[in-house]
Design a protein around this motif. Structure first.
Motif: not given
Length: 348
Positions: A68-72, A76-92
């Motif tokens: 994913c691409h993260c800034h502040l 952004q995790c679009s167009d990655l072929g993900l089959k599930a919501v990724p882990k370790e998403i910042s609480p911010d």
């Protein structure tokens, strides 16, 4: 190598330099570093004699799911072929973009830890394979884009934990009118709702009465009945273009006193809807590509001066079998100028 104290001093001074945007993400830089207090701004030293480097570190978390691409606070995790919501998403995180993946299910713990978001949290999960609206959305969510999935049902209470939503975009799903359970939107305060490109044959019942914008374009709606718009007195934009509307029952539009923009283009209307002259704030009306054969002198403007509070700045009537040379000039007496009227040529 520069001494540590000198490097820290230079960093502190750099906070006073003019802001120069060099990239797309730079507009959020005001969230990145904390404000200095009066003592720090004056250049006062800490008790150790060296500025505290911890005070210059960003307040956001450095957590970012792989790929994913993260800034502040944007993930952004679009167009990655993900089959599930990724882990370790910042609480911010305030904006989570999961669009155009292969996600077919949202698990109960997928958004665990995101309940404490405090600035305009948004979730974009369009163009996936979801068959239901996730029941465990963060309570602070203000924008949900879940269009182009496989959702057929909006169950009662699915939005019960959300109170102050700004926008829900749920078009492009195979939703029928029977798919909306009574009470599906109970308690939800919502400004903008779009259910386009679905299978609606009428305006759904019991949508949030707080709506300012309602877009139901590209459906199969055939008529607007008297009670359909009864509860939406706050609407200022209504989109019903690209349907199969043949009839609008007299008095149906009288429940929309604040309406400013009405889209009825690409339908099967045979006449201008009644009630338009009574809408004092109406400024834009799209009626092109219908079957309208006649335009009366009082179809748009009220009788008498000073009745209408806002003049029209756009009326489209092109691609209708209207003999425009028979339309009386007084028909458009409450229009800003003649350029606001679009007749065009009708070709069968």
């Amino acid at each position: 190598m520069l001494p540590l104290w000198l490097l820290a001093s230079l960093l502190a001074v750099s906070q006073t330099l003019p802001f120069e945007q060099k990239g797309f993400w730079d507009f959020t830089l005001d969230d990145g570093l904390p404000m200095l207090n009066d003592e720090e701004a004056s250049g006062a030293e800490t008790t150790s004699g060296v500025p505290d480097l911890d005070s210059l570190t960003p307040t956001f978390s450095a957590m970012c799911p792989f790929g994913c691409h993260c800034h502040l606070r944007v993930v952004q995790c679009s167009d990655l072929g993900l089959k599930a919501v990724p882990k370790e998403i910042s609480p911010d995180t305030t904006l989570l973009d999961l669009q155009n993946n292969d996600i077919s299910e949202l698990r109960r713990d997928d958004f665990k830890g995101l309940q404490h978001l405090y600035v305009s949290p948004k979730l974009y999960i369009s163009k996936n394979h979801l068959v239901e609206i996730p029941p465990n959305l963060p309570s602070s969510l203000v924008e949900l884009r879940i269009h182009d999935n496989r959702i057929r049902k909006v169950p009662k209470g699915v939005f019960s934990g959300l109170r102050h939503m700004n926008c829900i975009e749920m078009g492009g799903n195979p939703l029928e009118n029977s798919g909306f359970e009574p009470g599906a939107f109970d308690g939800l305060k919502l400004n903008y709702l779009r259910i386009s490109e679905a299978k609606l044959t009428g305006i759904p019942k019991d949508l949030p009465e707080t709506l300012n914008e309602l877009h139901l374009d590209h459906n199969r709606i055939q008529a607007i009945e008297l009670e359909d718009l009864l509860r939406y007195s706050k609407l200022y934009r209504l989109g019903l273009g690209h349907n199969q509307i043949r009839m609008i029952e007299n008095g149906s539009l009288s429940f929309l006193p604040t309406l400013r923009e009405l889209h009825l283009d690409n339908n099967k209307l045979s006449k201008v809807p009644s009630g338009l002259p009574d809408l004092k704030l109406l400024q834009v009306v799209y009626l092109h590509t219908n079957n309208i054969t006649k335009v009366g002198v009082n179809d748009f403007c009220p009788v008498g001066f000073g009745v209408k509070r806002a003049y029209y700045n756009g009326i489209s009537l092109f691609n209708n079998p209207v003999p425009y040379w028979e339309v009386q000039p007084a028909t458009f007496r409450c229009v800003t100028d003649r350029l606001a009227i679009q007749f065009g040529n009708y070709k069968k």
